[in-house]
Design an enzyme around this catalytic site. Structure first.
Site, short mmCIF file in Angstrom:
data_model
loop_
_atom_site.label_atom_id
_atom_site.label_comp_id
_atom_site.label_asym_id
_atom_site.label_seq_id
_atom_site.Cartn_x
_atom_site.Cartn_y
_atom_site.Cartn_z
N CYS A 65 -102.31 6.46 -3.28
CA CYS A 65 -102.04 7.08 -1.98
C CYS A 65 -101.48 6.07 -1.00
CB CYS A 65 -103.32 7.69 -1.42
SG CYS A 65 -103.10 8.42 0.20
N ARG A 112 -103.28 5.78 3.30
CA ARG A 112 -104.69 5.47 3.44
C ARG A 112 -105.09 4.84 4.76
NH1 ARG A 112 -105.84 2.17 -1.89
NH2 ARG A 112 -103.58 2.16 -2.21
N TRP A 152 -101.63 15.26 5.06
CA TRP A 152 -100.41 15.98 5.41
C TRP A 152 -99.28 15.44 4.54
CZ3 TRP A 152 -103.18 13.35 9.30
CH2 TRP A 152 -102.73 12.06 9.58
N GLU A 212 -92.13 14.09 -0.69
CA GLU A 212 -92.88 14.79 -1.74
C GLU A 212 -92.25 16.15 -2.02
OE1 GLU A 212 -96.90 14.09 0.41
OE2 GLU A 212 -97.35 14.24 -1.73
#
Ligand code: ARG
Length: 396
Positions: free
Chosen positions: A97, A100, A271, A276
């Site tokens: 991720c 973070r 979010w 993506e």
């Protein structure tokens, strides 16, 4: 190399092996009773919790209490503060991720008393409403009942709370999100009445089981799913493609493990990062595969790869996604800012004296990688035994 922020989520394969030969009914795999909690893991977690957050009360007393509870029940019950901290650190430990930096602001919806599939489904819908807030998205986790030796917790079989169906058409093509064709088949077998005619952005129902039981199916009400229609800042025709995407990515099939306790259903959301959707979901060949259509409308020369039509169409797609979310007032990060934020996160972790493992191939954005600072360095190697953690989904 699979890049991306987190398409960590594999689609549950259709479980043809577990289909009843007589009725065709799909049954859940036989499920071993969960093991008793390892007191060593509980102690390790409590040590970390007390060291990082200095709660009032004595750690020795809490350890005694927990050991006692494990001895008599095979598990123990986290306090709300322990659970909140555990979920936040599981996020902090998520090597794939990039987002973070805000790990410490994850909001907990404590639903550990909820086990029945219908109640889990209703709470998932509430999670969506609560996290969406009309577009001002809040990072949120809802934690359902833990696995106990005498009673496994509930399971959500969808990889995210909101996903679009992939309908197999008579011509052998897939309408919608191709990745979800198998899951869509499974929902249909379980009795899902798909919209007629099938669309490209039909929200799949939730499949939820109580422990290892047969999954039950629940529709996600349309008013709980905020969606953004996609437009382009320069090209009016883009709206005619009639594309859209949902506002909230909420991963729902990764068990959360904190201090030896497994929470098999713990959906969490952040979010979106524009890439993506704009550079993966709508573009990957096994998803919506939309670059040829966009290139065509842009009037690009697609006769040779060397015209770089794919690259040019890709950037316009990402711009469209970003612009549309901005116009709709829905929180969305961009890959340049998010890369900078990740470096800030690394620096903070370093000054807190912590390692920050990261998976380069997931952290680097799928467009313009080398333009972002996260590309130009290496990271601490992730350790799969790190806890607290969100685990890879078991196949369901
Ligand atoms: N990549 C996944 C998707 O496109 C979402 C993964 C989580 N992403 C996030 N920004 N929290 O749906």
């Amino acid at each position: 190399m699979t890049s991306l922020v987190a398409t960590n989520v594999g689609v549950p394969a259709p479980r043809s092996a577990e289909r009843c030969p007589a009725t065709g009914a799909v049954t859940a795999p036989p499920q071993a009773a969960p093991d008793a909690v390892d007191p060593g893991e509980a102690e390790q977690f409590l040590t970390q919790f007390y060291a990082e957050t200095s709660p009032s009360g004595s750690i020795d007393y809490r350890m005694w209490q927990v050991r006692h509870e494990i001895d008599s029940t095979g598990s123990y019950t986290h306090t709300v503060d322990e659970l909140t901290y555990g979920a936040r650190v599981a996020w902090r430990n998520s090597a794939r991720c990039i987002g973070r930096l805000y790990w410490n602001s994850l909001r907990l919806r404590d639903r550990r008393h909820v086990t029945a599939p219908a109640d889990v489904a209703a709470e998932c819908v509430e999670h969506l409403r609560d996290a969406t807030r009309g577009g001002r998205i809040r990072s949120t986790i809802t934690i359902f009942a833990q696995d106990r030796p005498d009673r496994p917790g509930p399971r959500i079989h969808n990889d995210q709370l909101v996903r679009y169906a992939g309908h197999r058409t008579t011509s052998g093509e897939i309408r919608g999100d191709s990745r979800y064709a198998g899951f869509t088949d499974r929902a249909v077998e379980l009795g899902w009445q798909r919209p007629e005619p099938p669309g490209r952005f039909d929200v799949l129902p939730l499949l939820i089981s109580d422990g290892g039981g047969e999954p039950e199916m629940f529709d996600v009400p349309a008013d709980a799913v905020l969606e953004v229609p996609l437009i382009h800042p320069d090209h009016e025709w883009f709206a005619e493609l009639r594309l859209r995407w949902h506002a909230v990515p909420a991963i729902s099939n990764m068990p959360l493990v904190v201090g030896g306790v497994t929470y098999p259903a713990a959906p969490f959301n952040g979010w979106y990062l524009g890439t993506e959707i704009g550079a993966r979901n709508l573009v990957d060949a096994d998803r919506y595969n939309l670059l040829p259509a966009v290139a065509d409308r842009l009037g690009l020369d697609t006769s040779s790869e060397r015209t770089m039509w794919r690259d040019r169409a890709l950037v316009e797609m990402v711009r469209a996604v970003q612009h549309s979310f901005d116009v709709a007032g829905v929180t969305m990060a961009d890959h340049h800012s998010e890369s900078q934020r990740f470096l800030t996160h690394l620096a903070r972790e370093e000054s807190a004296g912590r390692r920050c493992p990261a998976d380069w191939s997931w952290i680097v954005p799928p467009v313009s990688g080398g333009l972002t600072p996260v590309y130009h360095r290496y990271y601490d190697e992730p350790d799969p035994s790190t806890r607290p953690a969100f685990l890879q989904p078991r196949s369901s």
